[in-house]
Design an enzyme around this catalytic site. Structure first.
Site, mmCIF file in Angstrom:
data_model
loop_
_atom_site.group_PDB
_atom_site.id
_atom_site.type_symbol
_atom_site.label_atom_id
_atom_site.label_comp_id
_atom_site.label_asym_id
_atom_site.label_seq_id
_atom_site.Cartn_x
_atom_site.Cartn_y
_atom_site.Cartn_z
ATOM 1 N N LYS A 116 0.806 -1.219 0.000
ATOM 2 C CA LYS A 116 0.000 0.000 0.000
ATOM 3 C C LYS A 116 0.839 1.268 0.000
ATOM 4 O O LYS A 116 0.503 2.259 -0.653
ATOM 5 C CB LYS A 116 -0.947 -0.013 1.207
ATOM 6 C CG LYS A 116 -2.070 -1.035 1.102
ATOM 7 C CD LYS A 116 -2.972 -0.967 2.325
ATOM 8 C CE LYS A 116 -4.203 -1.846 2.169
ATOM 9 N NZ LYS A 116 -3.885 -3.261 2.045
ATOM 10 N N GLU A 200 -2.882 6.860 8.019
ATOM 11 C CA GLU A 200 -3.776 7.600 7.130
ATOM 12 C C GLU A 200 -4.731 8.454 7.938
ATOM 13 O O GLU A 200 -5.139 8.078 9.045
ATOM 14 C CB GLU A 200 -4.639 6.630 6.299
ATOM 15 C CG GLU A 200 -4.082 6.229 4.988
ATOM 16 C CD GLU A 200 -5.086 5.374 4.220
ATOM 17 O OE1 GLU A 200 -6.216 5.180 4.696
ATOM 18 O OE2 GLU A 200 -4.714 4.890 3.155
ATOM 19 N N HIS A 235 -15.140 -4.012 7.775
ATOM 20 C CA HIS A 235 -14.296 -3.802 6.592
ATOM 21 C C HIS A 235 -14.533 -4.837 5.491
ATOM 22 O O HIS A 235 -13.798 -4.861 4.506
ATOM 23 C CB HIS A 235 -12.803 -3.764 6.964
ATOM 24 C CG HIS A 235 -12.470 -2.753 8.021
ATOM 25 N ND1 HIS A 235 -12.582 -1.396 7.809
ATOM 26 C CD2 HIS A 235 -12.047 -2.897 9.306
ATOM 27 C CE1 HIS A 235 -12.232 -0.745 8.914
ATOM 28 N NE2 HIS A 235 -11.911 -1.639 9.831
ATOM 29 N N ARG A 297 -6.753 -7.996 -9.941
ATOM 30 C CA ARG A 297 -7.480 -9.234 -10.229
ATOM 31 C C ARG A 297 -8.924 -8.871 -10.520
ATOM 32 O O ARG A 297 -9.328 -7.711 -10.423
ATOM 33 C CB ARG A 297 -7.427 -10.178 -9.028
ATOM 34 C CG ARG A 297 -7.923 -9.516 -7.751
ATOM 35 C CD ARG A 297 -8.037 -10.473 -6.600
ATOM 36 N NE ARG A 297 -8.219 -9.801 -5.323
ATOM 37 C CZ ARG A 297 -9.371 -9.337 -4.857
ATOM 38 N NH1 ARG A 297 -10.461 -9.423 -5.607
ATOM 39 N NH2 ARG A 297 -9.447 -8.767 -3.668
#
Length: 617
Positions: A116, A200, A235, A297
């Site tokens: 990430k 973040e 999530h 994907r």
């Protein structure tokens, strides 16, 4: 075009790929573990190869065995599906090195977008807006705490190699940062072998919006518009839709252009998804949507994109892998209507969404929707794999039409004896905020209790069941010339339930009483039996023979022979179909017989306890 294809996956996605391949005239090869020998994807494929034991690390994650199976069967190409090895750059390279066609992006693209922090740095260089945060190499706790303070609380700590909600912690105040960091790093190291994290800014009213992108080997890259995946539980996506509610044309153009820039930055080939997080506190605005990550994907939710564009994305994958250009240019793609997808899982919302595993004795997902599944009636939901039963996809001209169609299909779904989240999904689809399109990723967490489905059928459903099963026990206390309503008693999976039944003209009993009946309401099924089926015909004499309502194991014995008991007192707890069934005393009395001990396996109809009423003593 590829002539033969091995699918390195199982379940729903393997069946999905096989169906498109078959339509294109491509021979298919399935791989399977010991647990999947009788699975639907094995039956659908032209050929199948056993690759190992049930655990994924001994079968579906063994890349060398999958490549060997392709060589053994003469397959030209390997499609990884999603999950398992689909985003494993080493496996992708091994497939290519073996002289096979890899139906996916170049391994270098997978590597570039796999971490990430590196992916965000790459996106920032490409002019793609990224969420404010810290992506640096310094992982000292004090340094990370200072970065969090500079960004401003609340913040998210995220594992750079994370996914699926793992390795992620929300921190709302500085005092909680150190403990949350350690917890996140431990989970990241355990799950991904990498404890590195990034920080973040936490978006207060976040929406999860993603863009489907597609590239070919000729340098063409297009987008197929956006999907909204904001309805999430811990999530994990629950319901996805396309297009995103509240998205205006200008914001869509900006967002999709950013997604194409992201794909071009890694010379992307094949199907991919650029995921963004939006601050929806002031509606969807281009300057408040940021890059989050890229999935290299096919996504679980790809059918909603297919539904609004009329394209088969698996066919696109196979054509691009075969060296063909993209089937459509950007100007040939348009949004038509609205689509929603719900993920139907074998899990019990009433028990914290614990998986419900076992055989599907009844399985009917009929309705005016598309059903993508990897199981059929008589099949098994295994404890070794994800418990998703199916994806239901509804399309209509309007959002409300798609939403209503999907809710009706889930409401009428029949799955037995496993528990599912169908009732929970119906509640979510009909929640006022979702109906209005006011969705963010915190909706389910805020409204959790309101979304829980009923644990028993409603009065009307039970009354109909009582009338159908009939029998004197089911209509205890009924008098032919009595009041307009009478009380019946039924057993709902071993639990005694009183039912108010409207008096019918003439005989109150069914002509052919049923031994048991499957009742389905709002997407949940229950087995209902007459009171007499479990308690025997002893209600008048006061004797109670309590029989096992289904095969199971005695997990608790709460009384002993000779004990005095009162009506409703729990006597035995039987575990059957992965659920606990508490069997209680039908009246006051004494325990006369207790033939079985805790741990005993019993068959349906086995005497568990006999209660003697006070008048018989």
């Amino acid at each position: 075009m590829i002539q033969s294809l091995l699918i390195a996956n199982r379940g729903e996605i393997a069946c999905r790929v096989i169906r498109t391949a078959r339509r294109l005239g491509i021979r298919t090869v399935a791989v399977y573990s010991e647990a999947d020998a009788q699975a639907l994807h094995v039956a659908l494929a032209d050929e199948a190869v056993h690759i190992g034991a049930a655990p994924v690390r001994e079968s579906y994650l063994l890349g060398e065995r999958i490549i060997a199976a392709a060589r053994q069967t003469g397959a030209e190409a390997i499609h990884p599906g999603y999950g398992f090895l689909s985003e494993n750059a080493q496996f992708a390279q091994a497939v290519i090195d073996a002289g096979l066609v890899w139906v996916g992006p170049d391994p270098s693209s997978i590597t570039a977008m796999g971490l990430k922090d590196a992916a965000k740095a790459l996106m920032a260089d490409a002019g793609v807006p990224v969420t404010p945060g810290y992506l640096g190499e310094n992982q000292e706790a004090d340094h990370l705490a200072q970065q969090a303070a500079d960004i401003g609380y609340p913040v998210l700590i995220k594992a750079v190699a994370g996914g699926g909600g793992k390795g992620m912690r929300l921190v709302e105040q500085p005092a909680d940062f150190a403990e949350a960091l350690l917890s996140c790093q431990r989970e990241a190291a355990s799950s991904f072998g990498n404890a590195h994290v990034l920080i973040e800014k936490y978006i207060q009213r976040p929406r999860h919006i993603e863009v489907q992108v597609f590239g070919d080997k000729h340098g063409n890259i297009v987008h197929l518009f956006e999907r909204d995946c904001s309805l999430q539980r811990r999530h994990q996506k629950v319901i996805e839709e396309a297009p995103a509610p509240g998205m205006d044309a200008q914001t869509r153009e900006s967002l999709c252009a950013a997604a194409v820039r992201a794909a071009k930055a890694v010379d992307y080939v094949g199907a991919g998804t650029i995921e963004f997080i939006a601050d929806a506190s002031e509606g969807l605005r281009a300057d408040r949507i940021w890059f989050m990550e890229m999935n290299t994907r096919l996504q679980v939710e790809h059918p909603v994109t297919e539904a609004i564009t009329g394209q088969d994305l698996v066919e696109w994958q196979l054509r691009v892998a075969s060296g063909e250009p993209l089937p459509c240019g950007q100007d040939e793609l348009a949004i038509s209507g609205w689509a929603m997808e719900a993920r139907l899982y074998a899990e019990d919302p009433a028990k914290g969404f614990l998986p419900s595993i076992g055989r599907l004795d009844a399985f009917d997902l009929g309705g005016d929707v598309r059903v993508d599944t990897g199981v059929e009636q008589g099949g098994t939901i295994s404890p070794y794999y994800d418990p998703m039963i199916a994806k239901l996809i509804a399309r209509a001209e309007t959002r409300d039409g798609a939403r209503s169609r999907l809710a009706r299909a889930l409401d009428g779904s029949v799955v037995w004896p496993l528990r599912t989240n169908a009732g929970f999904l119906v509640k979510a689809l009909t929640h006022p905020d979702f109906v209005a399109g006011n969705v963010d990723t915190g909706l389910i967490a805020r409204e959790g209790e309101a979304l829980m489905p009923a644990t028993l059928p409603g009065d009307a459903a039970l009354a109909r069941a009582s009338a159908r099963i009939g029998g004197a026990g089911a209509l205890a206390g009924f008098r032919l010339n009595g009041a307009a309503r009478r009380t019946g008693r039924v057993l709902v999976e071993g639990q005694s339930v009183d039912v108010q039944v409207a008096r019918a003209t003439g005989s109150a009993l069914a002509e052919r009483p049923l031994a048991r009946l499957l009742v389905t309401e709002h997407g949940r099924s229950w087995q209902v039996a007459p009171w007499r089926a479990t308690w025997g015909g002893a209600a008048v004499a006061g004797n109670g023979a309590i029989l096992a309502p289904m095969p199971g194991r005695i997990i608790a014995v709460s009384v002993a022979q000779g004990d005095k008991v009162v009506k409703g007192q729990r006597l035995i707890t039987l575990e059957a179909m992965k659920m606990e069934h508490g069997l209680t005393a039908p009246f006051d009395g004494t325990v006369q017989d207790m033939p079985h001990e805790q741990g005993a396996q019993v068959q349906e109809g086995t005497l568990l306890v006999r209660i003697v009423g006070e008048e018989a003593e």
